[in-house]
Every structure is written in structure tokens, then in C-alpha cells.
Design a protein around this motif. Sequence first.
Motif, PDB file in Angstrom:
ATOM      1  N   SER A 140       0.906  -1.293  -0.064  1.00 37.57           N
ATOM      2  CA  SER A 140      -0.069  -0.031   0.057  1.00 37.57           C
ATOM      3  C   SER A 140       0.908   0.968  -0.056  1.00 37.57           C
ATOM      4  O   SER A 140       0.398   2.365  -0.694  1.00 37.57           O
ATOM      5  N   LEU A 141       1.971   1.220   0.898  1.00 43.09           N
ATOM      6  CA  LEU A 141       2.759   2.380   1.027  1.00 43.09           C
ATOM      7  C   LEU A 141       3.621   2.673  -0.444  1.00 43.09           C
ATOM      8  O   LEU A 141       3.930   3.711  -0.712  1.00 43.09           O
ATOM      9  N   LYS A 142       3.926   1.573  -1.283  1.00 45.62           N
ATOM     10  CA  LYS A 142       4.514   1.706  -2.514  1.00 45.62           C
ATOM     11  C   LYS A 142       3.557   2.489  -3.317  1.00 45.62           C
ATOM     12  O   LYS A 142       4.232   3.206  -4.102  1.00 45.62           O
ATOM     13  N   GLY A 143       2.175   2.037  -3.276  1.00 44.95           N
ATOM     14  CA  GLY A 143       1.301   3.048  -4.033  1.00 44.95           C
ATOM     15  C   GLY A 143       1.159   4.198  -3.717  1.00 44.95           C
ATOM     16  O   GLY A 143       1.315   5.054  -4.700  1.00 44.95           O
ATOM     17  N   GLU A 144       1.204   4.449  -2.666  1.00 51.30           N
ATOM     18  CA  GLU A 144       1.619   6.004  -2.138  1.00 51.30           C
ATOM     19  C   GLU A 144       2.641   6.597  -2.421  1.00 51.30           C
ATOM     20  O   GLU A 144       2.355   7.754  -2.944  1.00 51.30           O
ATOM     21  N   ILE A 145       3.794   6.064  -2.394  1.00 50.63           N
ATOM     22  CA  ILE A 145       5.105   6.568  -2.912  1.00 50.63           C
ATOM     23  C   ILE A 145       4.889   7.127  -4.291  1.00 50.63           C
ATOM     24  O   ILE A 145       5.428   8.063  -4.760  1.00 50.63           O
ATOM     25  N   ALA A 146       4.336   6.014  -5.038  1.00 51.26           N
ATOM     26  CA  ALA A 146       4.303   6.324  -6.405  1.00 51.26           C
ATOM     27  C   ALA A 146       3.055   7.660  -6.759  1.00 51.26           C
ATOM     28  O   ALA A 146       3.629   8.178  -7.599  1.00 51.26           O
ATOM     29  N   ALA A 147       2.205   7.274  -6.168  1.00 49.58           N
ATOM     30  CA  ALA A 147       1.078   8.301  -6.420  1.00 49.58           C
ATOM     31  C   ALA A 147       1.752   9.774  -6.033  1.00 49.58           C
ATOM     32  O   ALA A 147       1.436  10.631  -6.851  1.00 49.58           O
ATOM     33  N   GLN A 148       2.540   9.958  -5.075  1.00 51.96           N
ATOM     34  CA  GLN A 148       3.049  11.182  -4.516  1.00 51.96           C
ATOM     35  C   GLN A 148       4.277  11.542  -5.397  1.00 51.96           C
ATOM     36  O   GLN A 148       4.607  12.823  -5.820  1.00 51.96           O
ATOM     37  N   GLU A 149       4.753  10.579  -6.119  1.00 49.15           N
ATOM     38  CA  GLU A 149       6.081  11.042  -7.067  1.00 49.15           C
ATOM     39  C   GLU A 149       5.431  11.439  -8.235  1.00 49.15           C
ATOM     40  O   GLU A 149       5.891  12.450  -9.115  1.00 49.15           O
ATOM     41  N   ALA A 150       4.278  10.934  -8.618  1.00 49.41           N
ATOM     42  CA  ALA A 150       3.326  11.416 -10.084  1.00 49.41           C
ATOM     43  C   ALA A 150       3.260  12.828  -9.779  1.00 49.41           C
ATOM     44  O   ALA A 150       3.101  13.868 -10.397  1.00 49.41           O
ATOM     45  N   VAL A 151       2.425  12.992  -8.458  1.00 50.82           N
ATOM     46  CA  VAL A 151       2.156  14.350  -8.238  1.00 50.82           C
ATOM     47  C   VAL A 151       3.331  15.388  -8.250  1.00 50.82           C
ATOM     48  O   VAL A 151       3.072  16.439  -8.542  1.00 50.82           O
ATOM     49  N   GLU A 152       4.221  15.137  -7.458  1.00 51.40           N
ATOM     50  CA  GLU A 152       5.614  15.979  -7.478  1.00 51.40           C
ATOM     51  C   GLU A 152       6.062  16.155  -9.003  1.00 51.40           C
ATOM     52  O   GLU A 152       6.502  17.166  -9.266  1.00 51.40           O
ATOM     53  N   ALA A 153       6.197  15.147  -9.662  1.00 52.69           N
ATOM     54  CA  ALA A 153       6.637  15.349 -11.115  1.00 52.69           C
ATOM     55  C   ALA A 153       5.603  16.312 -11.891  1.00 52.69           C
ATOM     56  O   ALA A 153       5.997  17.184 -12.500  1.00 52.69           O
ATOM     57  N   GLU A 154       4.407  15.994 -11.705  1.00 50.60           N
ATOM     58  CA  GLU A 154       3.434  16.879 -12.492  1.00 50.60           C
ATOM     59  C   GLU A 154       3.656  18.431 -12.020  1.00 50.60           C
ATOM     60  O   GLU A 154       3.454  19.249 -12.881  1.00 50.60           O
ATOM     61  N   ALA A 155       3.648  18.618 -10.763  1.00 47.93           N
ATOM     62  CA  ALA A 155       3.600  19.932 -10.138  1.00 47.93           C
ATOM     63  C   ALA A 155       4.900  20.533 -10.509  1.00 47.93           C
ATOM     64  O   ALA A 155       4.873  21.809 -10.734  1.00 47.93           O
ATOM     65  N   GLY A 156       6.037  19.864 -10.302  1.00 52.59           N
ATOM     66  CA  GLY A 156       7.243  20.342 -10.791  1.00 52.59           C
ATOM     67  C   GLY A 156       7.415  20.838 -12.243  1.00 52.59           C
ATOM     68  O   GLY A 156       7.834  21.854 -12.285  1.00 52.59           O
ATOM     69  N   LYS A 157       6.798  19.947 -13.012  1.00 55.78           N
ATOM     70  CA  LYS A 157       6.894  20.511 -14.553  1.00 55.78           C
ATOM     71  C   LYS A 157       6.129  21.608 -14.659  1.00 55.78           C
ATOM     72  O   LYS A 157       6.334  22.599 -15.416  1.00 55.78           O
ATOM     73  N   ALA A 158       4.834  21.564 -13.976  1.00 53.29           N
ATOM     74  CA  ALA A 158       4.032  22.593 -14.318  1.00 53.29           C
ATOM     75  C   ALA A 158       4.557  24.097 -13.739  1.00 53.29           C
ATOM     76  O   ALA A 158       4.491  25.262 -14.231  1.00 53.29           O
ATOM     77  N   LEU A 159       5.379  23.978 -12.832  1.00 52.10           N
ATOM     78  CA  LEU A 159       5.962  25.119 -12.033  1.00 52.10           C
ATOM     79  C   LEU A 159       7.089  25.280 -12.724  1.00 52.10           C
ATOM     80  O   LEU A 159       7.224  26.683 -13.256  1.00 52.10           O
ATOM     81  N   ARG A 160       7.936  24.654 -13.250  1.00 52.73           N
ATOM     82  CA  ARG A 160       8.959  24.982 -14.230  1.00 52.73           C
ATOM     83  C   ARG A 160       8.642  25.692 -15.545  1.00 52.73           C
ATOM     84  O   ARG A 160       9.173  26.851 -15.938  1.00 52.73           O
ATOM     85  N   ASP A 161       7.592  25.095 -16.147  1.00 50.59           N
ATOM     86  CA  ASP A 161       7.013  25.732 -17.466  1.00 50.59           C
ATOM     87  C   ASP A 161       6.526  27.277 -17.089  1.00 50.59           C
ATOM     88  O   ASP A 161       6.614  28.167 -17.975  1.00 50.59           O
ATOM     89  N   LEU A 162       5.889  27.408 -16.077  1.00 52.09           N
ATOM     90  CA  LEU A 162       5.285  28.692 -15.674  1.00 52.09           C
ATOM     91  C   LEU A 162       6.216  29.640 -15.429  1.00 52.09           C
ATOM     92  O   LEU A 162       6.281  30.673 -15.942  1.00 52.09           O
ATOM     93  N   LEU A 163       7.482  29.426 -14.738  1.00 50.06           N
ATOM     94  CA  LEU A 163       8.459  30.289 -14.435  1.00 50.06           C
ATOM     95  C   LEU A 163       9.282  30.598 -15.666  1.00 50.06           C
ATOM     96  O   LEU A 163       9.749  31.744 -15.767  1.00 50.06           O
ATOM     97  N   ALA A 164       9.408  29.433 -16.593  1.00 47.24           N
ATOM     98  CA  ALA A 164      10.431  29.711 -17.843  1.00 47.24           C
ATOM     99  C   ALA A 164       9.818  30.575 -18.820  1.00 47.24           C
ATOM    100  O   ALA A 164      10.459  31.248 -19.561  1.00 47.24           O
ATOM    101  N   ALA A 165       8.451  30.984 -18.453  1.00 45.71           N
ATOM    102  CA  ALA A 165       7.850  31.780 -19.341  1.00 45.71           C
ATOM    103  C   ALA A 165       7.950  33.259 -19.029  1.00 45.71           C
ATOM    104  O   ALA A 165       7.263  34.134 -19.774  1.00 45.71           O
ATOM    105  N   GLN A 166       8.384  33.442 -17.727  1.00 43.38           N
ATOM    106  CA  GLN A 166       8.052  34.986 -17.165  1.00 43.38           C
ATOM    107  C   GLN A 166       9.495  35.673 -17.498  1.00 43.38           C
ATOM    108  O   GLN A 166      10.805  35.088 -17.429  1.00 43.38           O
ATOM    109  N   LYS A 167       9.178  36.841 -17.772  1.00 44.19           N
ATOM    110  CA  LYS A 167      10.437  37.891 -17.931  1.00 44.19           C
ATOM    111  C   LYS A 167      11.191  38.082 -16.771  1.00 44.19           C
ATOM    112  O   LYS A 167      10.716  37.737 -15.741  1.00 44.19           O
TER     113      LYS A 167
END
Length: 474
Positions: free
Chosen positions: A82-109
Motif C-alpha cells: 500500500s505504501l509503495k502505491g502511495e509513494i508512486a502516487a506522490q511521485e507522480a504529483v511531484e513530477a506533474e507539479a514540478g513540471k508545471a511550475l518550471r514551465d510557468l516560471l520559464a515563461a516569465q520575464k
Amino acid sequence: MHDIRAIRDNPAAFVSGWSSRGVEDAQAIVDRALELDRQLRAAQTAGQEALAKRNAASKLIGAAMAKKDMAEADRLKAEVESLKGEIAAQEAVEAEAGKALRDLLAAQKNLAADDVPDGEDETANVLVGTPWGEPRRTGPSKDHADLGEALGLLDFEAAARMSGARFAVLKGGLARLERAIGQFMLDVQTAEHGYLEVNPPILVKNDAMFGTGQLPKFADDQFLSADMTGRAELFEKAVPDFDDRMRAAVEAGGSPREALNKALEEADTVEQFWLIPTAEVSLTNLVREQILPEEQLAEPIRYTALTPCFRAEAGSAGRDTRGLIRQHQFHKVELVSITRPEDSEAEHERMVRCAEVVLEKLGLPYRRMLLCKGDMGFSAKKTFDLEVWLPSQGTYREISSCSNCGDFQARRMDARFKRAGEKKTEFVHTLNGSGLAVGRTLVAIMENYQDEAGRIAVPDVLKRYMPEGVTHVE
């Protein structure tokens, strides 16, 4: 690129800073960045907690089996799964949020320096000091395009037949004069100002363009070249609906270039290369992904290069459509400096002066302008433009732009240095400028040095670069 920790510590500064640079939704961008940052950190914390629990449960499984308590061992195994599944789920959220944050900041002056004036466009730029030289207001003032065509040395029609608009063919003495200008500028910047001459690639990959701020926001201003050698069949397999995408983009009134870029991004078998808009890209990226010792920056690293440059000029429809002022292909001598943070302001002033010296040696009247926040480039925190006098237009036109980018580009390139005796690293500061644009300098010479007979006098400092005895282009 911006540090999310700085936004977290002082969000109001970024709302104000971006708003003053013409970003209409600055508050929404800051709010979104902070929310993504919260999601990212929450996922990291939850993932670390789940990992610690999983490790602890895994150790207990062995102890339970040693006691032959199979029921407890089975329960712990189920908990681990169960914890393996939780770790994978959090890693997915981390990856998605991290990419969205990088993309957002990369577009700013970049944020402007404190002494940059407010303003939306060039009308708010500020004259610095007194213009140098006496603008030519009498005598012949034929436009450079008319002058070059009258001499039979500037051919726009031939260029249009082979390449389209915003290209030119230079011939004979005019081609030689342009070559002389570039060589003269290189000699001044290397011999007198201490810049190291570099002959860099003019085709670069995505990461290099991202590092100096041309991507992702300004892809339409660039020329893209894909290495398709021996890969046509692979490309068709990777993007089987490419023709349909292009057709749909055109029918929808969108940009075929965007459709091509997206298709290339999805086709891992096709390497993308960009033609540089300026040697700033190649020269600045020489320090990408490097950690420099502080002693290497005791004096700023100074690079110069004379290269062809390529710009799509997507946002300049209708501007300077005739002549050499705004071409798709041109030559420029670029200046780039890499410094410690405390040295960049003084280096900025020095760089501008290195460009001014060239104009003074050529005897071309000019003025220095401090750009307002709304007129600066994407990566710049402070920019000085040099504008040269053009008699045919009765005004000054930009011939050099020198910018201090602070650590903005360095963050995108991961270019750092380490101070003596310190463990932590810091981002370098990067600066770039024109020393000068060769084509625009040619325009200024043609217009300021023309005579009543329609000839172009060769400035004294350029005569040694011309054939012996040549004093005029005619």
C-alpha cells in the motif's frame, strides 16, 4: 528563470515587478506559482513520510517471520504494498507539479533593476548624457537602399527571387566594405578591449536556446532546422498524422510553425537545431552546466564573435520592410561577459563603452538610451541602446543593445561559481551586447559618408581593410 524561494519570500515584489514590465496577469501568475509550489512540497513531504513508513514496515516483516507470526508478516507486507502505491502516487504529483511550475516560471520575464525607468514602450526610454558627434543635416541624404541600388552593388530583387523578402545581395566594393567593418570591429574588441575571439556553432539545440531565453516563449521569432538526414521514414512513423496537423493548423488560422514544433517535440527520432538569432546564444552557453572557481572570475570572462545571425522577425510586420535595417540574415559582432554578481554593474558600463568606441572611431554620431521596463528584452534586467544617426530618416536608430541579465540566464543554464573557502555555489551573472551590428553599421556609413557624386567614402579606420588605394565605394 526565477527562484521559487524568492517568490515565496516576497510575492508582492514579483507582482509589482512583472506588472511594471507589462504582464497583465502578474497576480494570477504568482498565485499559481505559489499553489504549485505548495503542491510540490506537500507531495515531497508525503512521499518521504510514506517511504519512511515503508522502510520501517519492511524491517518488521523479517522480525515477524522470525517469530513465525505469519498473520503479522502478511499484514506488514500488505502495508508495504500500500505504501509503495502511495509513494508512486506522490511521485507522480511531484513530477506533474514540478513540471508545471518550471514551465510557468520559464515563461516569465526577468525583473528590472531598481534604476530602470517605468514605461510601456520606446517613448519612455531615457537619453543618457549628451549625444556624441554632430548629426549630418546638410548635403546628400539618399536612403541607403536607393544609394546601394544606384551603385549597382545592392540587389534586393535577386535576393527575393531566391530567398524572399528581407534578404539582400551585396556585391563588389559594398560586400568588401561590409567584410571590412566586421574585421575592424573584431580587432577593436580583441586587441583594445581584451575580449577573446570565439568561432562558435551557429546551429544549437533546444537547451542552448532555452538557456538564454529564446525558448519557449519566442519560438516563432526563430528559424528551426531539423536534422532529417536518413530519418524521413522514422519521422513518418513517429508523427504519422503530420500532414493532417499542418492542414488543420492552417484551416484554423493557427501557425504551421507551432504545429511543426509540436510534432518535432513528440518525434524523439528527429534532432532539432536552431539557427542562432545572435552569437549571445553560443557564447553565453559556453559556461552552461559549469561550476567555475572564483579565481577564474577575478576578471570577467569576455567573449566576442562575428557570426551570421538569423531572425524570423515574426513580430515586426510592416516595419523597415525595405533596406538592410531589419533582415532575416545579417552579421553581428557580439560581446558576452560572465561575472560575479558584484561585478556585473561595472561590467555593463564597460561593455557599453566598448561598443561606443567603435562608433567614435568610425566617426558616426550616436546617442545612448536607457530602456524603460516595457521596452527591454525578455532576459534583461537593465539595457542600454546605442542609436546611430541616419540622415535619410533625420533620426537616430538602434545599432547596439547591451544588457545585464543578472543571474536570470545562469539559472536556466545552471552556470555557477564557487567562492574560495566556501562550500555553496552561486549563480554567475551574464551580460551581452552588440559591438556592433555589421549591417546597420554599413547602413550608417553609407548614409553619413555619401557625397554629391553618389559615392561612399571609406572611413579612415577601414581603409587598411580595403584594397590598396581604395578610398570610395562607387
